[in-house]
Design an enzyme around this catalytic site. Sequence first.
Site, PDB file in Angstrom:
ATOM      1  N   CYS A 173     -12.137  36.326   5.959  1.00 45.42           N
ATOM      2  CA  CYS A 173     -12.597  34.973   6.303  1.00 45.42           C
ATOM      3  C   CYS A 173     -13.069  34.242   5.057  1.00 45.42           C
ATOM      4  O   CYS A 173     -12.993  33.024   4.985  1.00 45.42           O
ATOM      5  CB  CYS A 173     -13.777  35.006   7.270  1.00 45.42           C
ATOM      6  SG  CYS A 173     -13.892  36.448   8.310  1.00 45.42           S
ATOM      7  N   GLU A 193     -14.941  31.831  15.322  1.00 41.06           N
ATOM      8  CA  GLU A 193     -14.929  31.713  13.866  1.00 41.06           C
ATOM      9  C   GLU A 193     -13.462  31.785  13.495  1.00 41.06           C
ATOM     10  O   GLU A 193     -12.794  32.761  13.825  1.00 41.06           O
ATOM     11  CB  GLU A 193     -15.750  32.872  13.277  1.00 41.06           C
ATOM     12  CG  GLU A 193     -16.036  32.716  11.808  1.00 41.06           C
ATOM     13  CD  GLU A 193     -15.285  33.742  11.010  1.00 41.06           C
ATOM     14  OE1 GLU A 193     -15.708  34.901  10.972  1.00 41.06           O
ATOM     15  OE2 GLU A 193     -14.250  33.385  10.414  1.00 41.06           O
TER      16      GLU A 193
END
Lengths: 525, 525
Positions: free
Chosen positions: B302, B265
């Site tokens: 994120c 990720e």
Amino acid sequence: MTLTGDLLIGGEQVSATAGTMKAFNPAEGAFVEPEFAFGGPAEVDRALRLADDAFDSYSHTGLEERARFLELIADKLEAAKDELAARTSLETGLPAAQFEGETVRSAGVFRKFAAVVRQGRFLQTAIDPAQPDRQPIPRLDHRLQKVALGPVAIFGAGNFPISYSVAGGDTASALAAGCPVVLKAHNAHPGASEIEGRVIQEAVAASGLHPGVFSLVRGSGNEIGEALVDHPLVKAVTFTGSEAGGMALYRRAQQRPEPIPVFTEMTSVNPTFVLPAALAARATEIGTGLVQRGMYNVGQACLKPAVLVAVEGPGYAELRDAAITEVEKWDARPMLTPGIHDAYLRHTRRHQDNGAVRLAEGGAPDGGAYGQALLLEVTGDQLLAEPTLREEVFGPALLLVRVSGTEQLLDVARAFRGQLSATLHADAADRVTAERLLPVLERRTGRIVFNAFSIPQEVSYASTHGGPFPATSDSRFTSVGMGAIERFLRPVTYQNFPDDLLPQSLREANPLHLWRLVDGELTRS
Amino acid sequence: MTLTGDLLIGGEQVSATAGTMKAFNPAEGAFVEPEFAFGGPAEVDRALRLADDAFDSYSHTGLEERARFLELIADKLEAAKDELAARTSLETGLPAAQFEGETVRSAGVFRKFAAVVRQGRFLQTAIDPAQPDRQPIPRLDHRLQKVALGPVAIFGAGNFPISYSVAGGDTASALAAGCPVVLKAHNAHPGASEIEGRVIQEAVAASGLHPGVFSLVRGSGNEIGEALVDHPLVKAVTFTGSEAGGMALYRRAQQRPEPIPVFTEMTSVNPTFVLPAALAARATEIGTGLVQRGMYNVGQACLKPAVLVAVEGPGYAELRDAAITEVEKWDARPMLTPGIHDAYLRHTRRHQDNGAVRLAEGGAPDGGAYGQALLLEVTGDQLLAEPTLREEVFGPALLLVRVSGTEQLLDVARAFRGQLSATLHADAADRVTAERLLPVLERRTGRIVFNAFSIPQEVSYASTHGGPFPATSDSRFTSVGMGAIERFLRPVTYQNFPDDLLPQSLREANPLHLWRLVDGELTRS
């Protein structure tokens, strides 16, 4: 249907831009009309731009509309059955009846995926309702469904010209997922590929879908496959074939600026383990069954039980004798291509150079690319010492492994790389050994068969046609069975959406009557 | 708990073999005791051999036993909350209260995965019963469940020292799947990592599990991570961090003799699109909310909404003014590491060199690795022309994009690469544009948020923390939420098995009371 030999790009028939080829009849040893077009990177690009154009509308088709499209392909395949079987027989030298059955099975696969689409369970819808009063912070409404990945490149396989080719399970599952397909036809059966491709092309048109939903390209050499894998609009790839070919594509795709999922199904010897009590009780039946299954499709099947491992002791000689008797009954038959036949000769010779003893052989070849049945034998010590003896020989060769006892049988089991399937023959008295063997097999395979042989492959909900490397390049997925659709889907969450902007599958009233996971509980209300 | 600085390998504490390091307190600009051990490939090998030894027993633990183990980790994490929060605060310069909350949330994640394990739905059991009378050939009984992949290597993330680190969601989901974990601790918070690692190590011992179920290694430079990714016993990898770091690991793992799944990720700007009616109605609220969300964790999240796109017109000036006012309220705060702070300065400078106008800034840094809040602005033309303006700046910078109209807003949406999330602010009068924008966003993201901001991330059944490349390296999976367990599972089919050799989950009487797919229909009986 008159074969034109054209490429099928979107709704159009496209002439050769990079030369042509003819099909080869391995039974006659002769080329067959007509000429089939080769394309190149420009045709790949054209097909993928169309597929990308088609994506938004096709991936958002309603479930009923998409299911009917798949059923129309099934109907049209069945309508083309005689023609398709005849042409495939011509291009393979194998009996037409085999391909009539394969056509019917492939049509059945499209119908099964139509049912999967209608059920809508593949959307894996989940709803976590808003919790405005939750402490310390409120929860917003979350709703998840799976969506299609994007255009998929499918490499038609050589060994099953229908069920693993243009109108095979990869195409059915990708279309079911909502992904447009660009198919690279296998050059071993160009006419069969054209018939199947035109069936799908016609179904796209008759369903009123965007023509970019399906294209068929063909090329000489590796250039066209590389162009497909490299193209930025391709979002997933499937391949069934050799380990060398599959891994070349896999690694290439992982070096793209944007790596993409590549599902390759490559190599498996599908080892069979016969435990002592079963061996003593059913040696002849197992030895005969092994060969009968092993010779299916001239040994050119992913699930061929290529290696049988049994303890030297009561029954072993009978099993071997039964296998010898059965192998000697089989005539040589045409293999898929002369290249595959050459590799078969090379690999059976390598086995013998590495100590495998030739126990029996079938009828001698007439010449040409005919594969002769062959039964070889090694000891457990030999198999453990020489890794190539554990590798696949693609074709009608089988290998018996005589192990010294159950400990060596377990050692041999641990020595295998990943497999599509493994088979265990065991009786009640074998229980302790079976319980030791099962976890060893579970780690190394996608399917364990008990007291039976592993082919034919069922296409159903509980099917797995996959397994640890090098059986496949991603053991988390299956390429056959209803689960195959999962290769082409990804989750999307819609957070805090007004009901009327949500996809139908996630609306509060559940208008599609789906099973949904609401707050972690399955419900259909 | 007294910190020893040791590596945790299996049940043991292991001293340094490759030097040591100290934690750095970015608020004080000073190193903190004690010394933490570095290991190398030998320690990785030792941890993985233990993990492999543990695999057969751990992956076959009963659901209740595994659930209790996860709950014990949760209990022990909560018991260590004050100590863990204090140490994490020391190693980050951020308030302890933030990490008390993070500890509680992480404990909650382990409890949620315990519930997932108890439900057993992750096994995805399916049964296709035998059909002995089926024509043309009978069907054998087929039963499928998911099994664990094998030992998993987890790279602890830098930005959330608990919830994305040693005791984070990757560890929880891998352990829930039945996979032993070898964790590479992030060097930005070695003490927090040790506390979390010892919590898990103690829970392994107290649960009577094989000590190889969990190990924690640490190293300087890339060598230890490369040794982990290269090790033949590792069967999957997870990583949260930069695109450069993630892709280096990903590509390396795909070049192994046996490639393995790597879930990385990496990067996302989580674009926010404000449609004209919403802008006219709620400009100030949106501008303020954007900055408040964007400044969370010093912009090192994120899901930071890094880019806001709105049409120049009614409300735009108010939105910009509100954002300016809010940014000016934020003091500079310590960033994760001096290296990340340097990159922040470099990337904000690059944006300005590429034409971004500096609209506002927060309080000036005291010096050291303090990140200063920053608000920048570009036009839609600029963003479309310059790809780096669409890239993530990790830290407390936000970018407004002033587009000329809804057509340019759509063009900008199409220009973004894959994202973890995208947000849409729209009122009823924006409906037509919203319906055009939604499919564009759906193709490019794992989550679409409507009239809200996208953080914090829920950990629930309908969560997706994933998305098309480069948000992740495999959009088919999520790294947060209950679906994260699917990264570590693969299907196995048991064919023609006697009931008493089947796994409990597949026995005829359904002793675990699971939801199972029987002949394609969900049932619990």
